[in-house]
Design an enzyme around this catalytic site. Structure first.
Site, PDB file in Angstrom:
ATOM      1  N   ASP A 470      -7.361  34.804 -10.410  1.00  0.00           N
ATOM      2  CA  ASP A 470      -7.072  35.501 -11.663  1.00  0.00           C
ATOM      3  C   ASP A 470      -8.199  35.290 -12.682  1.00  0.00           C
ATOM      4  O   ASP A 470      -9.068  34.420 -12.510  1.00  0.00           O
ATOM      5  CB  ASP A 470      -5.743  34.946 -12.217  1.00  0.00           C
ATOM      6  CG  ASP A 470      -5.001  35.959 -13.092  1.00  0.00           C
ATOM      7  OD1 ASP A 470      -5.617  36.951 -13.509  1.00  0.00           O
ATOM      8  OD2 ASP A 470      -3.808  35.733 -13.362  1.00  0.00           O
ATOM      9  N   ASP A 538      -0.668  44.603 -13.910  1.00  0.00           N
ATOM     10  CA  ASP A 538       0.519  43.799 -14.212  1.00  0.00           C
ATOM     11  C   ASP A 538       1.724  44.694 -14.434  1.00  0.00           C
ATOM     12  O   ASP A 538       2.858  44.224 -14.492  1.00  0.00           O
ATOM     13  CB  ASP A 538       0.289  42.972 -15.487  1.00  0.00           C
ATOM     14  CG  ASP A 538      -0.367  41.643 -15.163  1.00  0.00           C
ATOM     15  OD1 ASP A 538      -0.570  41.358 -13.979  1.00  0.00           O
ATOM     16  OD2 ASP A 538      -0.675  40.889 -16.110  1.00  0.00           O
TER      17      ASP A 538
HETATM   18  C1  DGJ Z   1      -1.999  37.561 -15.076  1.00  0.00           C
HETATM   19  C2  DGJ Z   1      -1.700  38.156 -13.736  1.00  0.00           C
HETATM   20  O1  DGJ Z   1      -2.048  39.500 -13.710  1.00  0.00           O
HETATM   21  C3  DGJ Z   1      -0.238  37.939 -13.412  1.00  0.00           C
HETATM   22  O2  DGJ Z   1       0.095  38.563 -12.212  1.00  0.00           O
HETATM   23  C4  DGJ Z   1       0.021  36.470 -13.348  1.00  0.00           C
HETATM   24  O3  DGJ Z   1      -0.666  35.903 -12.274  1.00  0.00           O
HETATM   25  C5  DGJ Z   1      -0.393  35.811 -14.658  1.00  0.00           C
HETATM   26  N1  DGJ Z   1      -1.725  36.158 -15.033  1.00  0.00           N
HETATM   27  C6  DGJ Z   1      -0.280  34.313 -14.553  1.00  0.00           C
HETATM   28  O4  DGJ Z   1      -0.729  33.691 -15.669  1.00  0.00           O
END
Ligand code: DGJ
Length: 786
Positions: A470, A538
């Site tokens: 991430d 997301d």
């Molecule tokens: C952002 C990501 O896109 C989410 O799927 C998740 O992993 C969060 N970060 C976790 O902090």
């Protein structure tokens, strides 16, 4: 194929031709890029200048070389070309002007100077240019990928002088097109709203599609398409352009009085100035071009093939991706081992294959204010450590995956207390804060080595099958503490990142890496050279995802696009949509689930089990099939076909229901004209509660809406939706189209009424029929053998 007929060069793919040439004075001119044609000679392509255009400049005084009007292959400033130019190099002694002249060419079997780079090209054309006065050498590379109709290009600048130069711009490609009647399509957005398609006509002036966030960004993806007016999904001409680069990118489209279009693409020159010391060289990232004369779907398919065969590498090339459950939306930072094991057990029961432990598992990470940088499992959350947890997951028969965010550092972390200077910040200035965190300075080799060491130790500490990498903030404080020239910061950050990714993916070839950046904030071909999968967004809301996945599909294949079914009300929009619809859409790519399965009812779990088994049966098609965006009336649809067109799966995606909706007609190009197919919907169960009070029109006794009886009835009585089944030839699928049954729109209900409502979907299977023509002739409608 590359053919040289001095002074012309012809690059050919299966369906496109590209021609360029050089003049005796050393200028490189662009001749043609478009549909594949035959050439007896090339002179007819050359632009004919006779009396010139007034106020224009003749290159080195050569009559006919009216440089501001000619289609050039790679332009430089100070030459009389007053459009945006491809290269800008400066030093105090010589200023900005340049004069690169063609010197010669080479044909190579392959080349990989650029980082990262595509592979598996057929041939490479390398053009050598020299600016004699400045002692600067320029190499232009053209890599040809015939079967996916792609050509990649990049430039390399070599300083053979004894003085330094500043590179202020070195584009990866320039494409001068005759004519300016194009629409420019870009893929823009924000967090949870990535890659929405926008388009506008080119008009006099310059349109810029770029990123300044340090990454390829969710604001403007590097993918750009130019289409002729009238070009649709399945017909007409278009050009696609993309970059193998994850940092600040820039694509400019300029039109002017010349009536021509100039495209420049490469590293953004925003906050970019790179010192090229004597004896050094600099390579621009690779850019990829594709041309289609058969509409946007064909152009997208070219990109899909290019990514699947020439970008994604290693073990996961061509390999089907597992179905995962991710803990993020199921439990966020509340990591409770017992509960997670319950979730894993349920996941296993439904057929899920991989369990991904998302954020919150390490150090004192109870929320997003701390601990990034300290990658040690929290014993309060995982009493048997990561190894113990991973073993427990494997014992359940699942693979184990882990979330990390290595490029970031929380101010509240041991790492930051030990090495405050490792965070990106400008001396004597408060840094910008994004999601309570700072960025690690990857321009610093100490930081890179630390990261490679720390992550290697983590990946070796237990059995890890998958890593979600991430990256949750953009870069603002563009400053590297060890850099002499801060104009290099952004690019050196990305090169540093590539070094780390290269080292780790090479060391752990079996791990499936999924890229993520607050969803799709770094969704690009550069990342895909390291990671075979990217978290698309997301946003898992059905309606939002429809635009996001459609937009993404213009340049990126389904095999790299991960999609999760999440709970409702959706966590990004609070919207309620049917489970079947969330699934039907998530199938177009790499399927996952991101919800607490222990909260689902028995009926919902049964549905999930069925979904997963359906996806497994069709996984290759959904991940690697030939993808089409549908063109019909009304709602959107996507479909995938297998290479031999023996089978296809179509998803029909409704947004809102309205009264008096037009008929839904589905046209499906891409199947074999003479093959007879069965077109049939996958049955769905109807929820009688969706009819509301209308149920009392048929019920012998009055049913109170949402009362106990109503709920009980809905549980035990779940009728099938309509059945549609047609025998139809491939040409009819393409040209005549399937007329679907009428939707429910307030005028009554019969057995063949399609009840979709808001956000309803249907999945249709199209399979080659076994029925004999003879039977058909006799008009036998249907047999049980199908
Ligand atoms: C952002 C990501 O896109 C989410 O799927 C998740 O992993 C969060 N970060 C976790 O902090």
């Amino acid at each position: 194929m590359i053919e040289v007929r001095e002074p012309y060069f012809l690059l050919e793919t299966e369906s496109s031709s590209y021609v360029l040439s050089h003049t005796t004075s050393g200028l490189l001119l662009h001749g043609y890029y478009g549909k594949k044609v035959k050439f007896a000679d090339f002179r007819f392509l050359s632009e004919k200048v006779s009396t010139g255009f007034g106020t224009s400049i003749l290159y080195e005084g050569n009559p006919k070389e009216d440089i501001g009007w000619l289609n050039q292959e790679y332009s430089f400033c100070g030459s009389g070309d007053f459009r945006e130019t491809a290269v800008m190099v400066y030093n105090e002694a010589r200023g900005y002007a340049a004069n690169f002249k063609y010197e010669g060419y080479e044909i190579l079997a392959s080349d990989n100077h650029a980082v990262p780079f595509s592979y598996g090209e057929n041939e490479v054309l390398k053009l050598n240019l020299i600016d004699a006065a400045r002692k600067l050498r320029l190499e232009l590379y053209y890599k040809v990928f015939p079967s996916c109709d792609a050509i990649t290009r990049y430039a390399r600048l070599i300083n053979e002088a004894e003085e330094n130069y500043q590179i202020e711009r070195l584009c990866s490609l320039q494409l001068d097109l005759s004519g300016s009647n194009y629409l420019m399509m870009t893929f823009d957005g924000a967090w949870a709203k990535e890659r929405h398609l926008h388009e506008r006509p080119l008009s006099i002036g310059t349109i810029v599609n770029d990123s300044k966030t340090g990454f390829s960004s969710n604001i403007h993806n590097p993918l750009v398409i130019l289409r002729k007016p009238g070009t649709s999904e399945n017909s007409g001409e278009c050009y696609g352009i993309n970059l193998l680069y994850s940092g600040n990118h820039m694509t400019k489209a300029e039109t002017g009085e010349t009536g021509k279009t100039r495209i420049l693409s490469g590293i953004n020159d925003y906050a970019f100035r790179f010192t090229l010391h004597a004896g050094e060289d600099f390579t621009a990232p690779e850019a990829v071009l594709t041309y289609s004369s058969q509409g946007l779907n064909r152009m997208s398919q070219n990109f899909h093939d290019f990514v699947n065969h020439h970008i994604v590498r290693g073990k996961w090339k061509d390999r089907m991706r597992p179905i995962l459950i991710n803990t993020w939306e199921a439990s966020y930072f509340h990591i409770d081992e017992k509960h997670l094991l319950k979730l894993a057990k349920k996941a296993k029961e439904t057929g899920i294959e991989l369990f991904v432990l998302d954020d919150g598992w390490f150090s004192a990470r109870h929320d997003d204010t701390s601990s990034l940088g300290d990658w040690d499992p929290d014993p309060r959350k995982l009493p048997k450590g990561l190894d113990g947890f991973s073993k427990a997951i494997h014992q359940l028969g699942l693979e184990f995956g882990l979330w990390i965010e290595p490029e970031m550092i929380s101010e509240n972390s041991d790492l930051c207390h030990r090495y405050p200077e490792w965070a990106v910040r400008i001396p004597e200035q408060k840094p910008g804060i994004g999601r309570n965190q700072l960025v690690l300075d990857l321009t610093n080799s100490e930081v890179r080595n630390y990261l490679i060491g720390k992550m290697s130790a983590l990946f070796s500490s237990c059995h890890i099958d998958y890593v979600k990498w991430d990256c949750n903030r953009n870069i603002t404080d563009m400053y590297g503490s060890g850099l002499k020239n801060q104009g290099e910061f952004f690019h050196r950050y990305i090169l540093g990142l590539y070094e780390v990714l290269g080292a780790l993916t090479e060391k752990f070839p079996d791990i499936l890496f999924e890229g993520c950046a607050s969803g799709g904030n770094r969704f690009d071909l550069g990342m895909l050279c390291y990671f075979p999968l990217i978290w698309t967004s997301d946003d898992t809301d059905y309606l939002e995802r429809l635009s996001i996945q459609a937009g993404t599909s213009y340049g990126y294949p389904l095999s790299i696009m991960s999609n999760h079914v999440s709970s409702v009300p959706n966590h990004q929009t609070l919207r309620m949509t049917p489970l079947a619809s969330r699934f039907a859409l998530a199938c177009f790519g790499v399927l996952g689930y991101e919800l607490d399965l222990t909260d689902l009812s028995a009926a919902e779990l049964k549905e999930v089990r069925k979904q997963i088994s359906f996806y497994k049966n069709n996984r290759r098609l959904y991940q690697f099939g030939r993808f089409y965006r549908g063109e019909g009336t009304g709602s959107s649809f996507f479909y995938v076909t297998d290479g031999s067109s023996g089978k296809a799966i179509l998803g029909f995606f409704q947004t809102l229901i309205h009264p008096a909706m037009p008929e839904d007609i589905i046209r499906i190009p891409g199947m074999n004209n003479d093959t007879l197919y069965v077109f049939q919907n996958v049955l769905q169960k109807l929820d009688i509660r969706s009819f509301g009070g209308l149920i009392n029109m048929v019920s012998p006794i009055k049913i109170r809406i949402n009362g106990r009886l109503h709920r009980l009835l809905a549980r035990v009585y779940r009728p099938d939706c309509e059945t549609e089944r047609y025998l139809v030839y491939g040409d009819a699928l393409r040209d005549a189209g399937i007329h679907l049954t009428q939707q429910f729109m307030g005028t009554g209900y019969e057995q063949d009424t399609r009840v979709l409502g808001d956000f309803g979907t249907r999945i249709y299977m199209i399979t080659a029929s076994q029925l004999k023509y003879r039977l058909l002739k006799k008009n036998v409608p249907e047999t049980k053998t199908e």
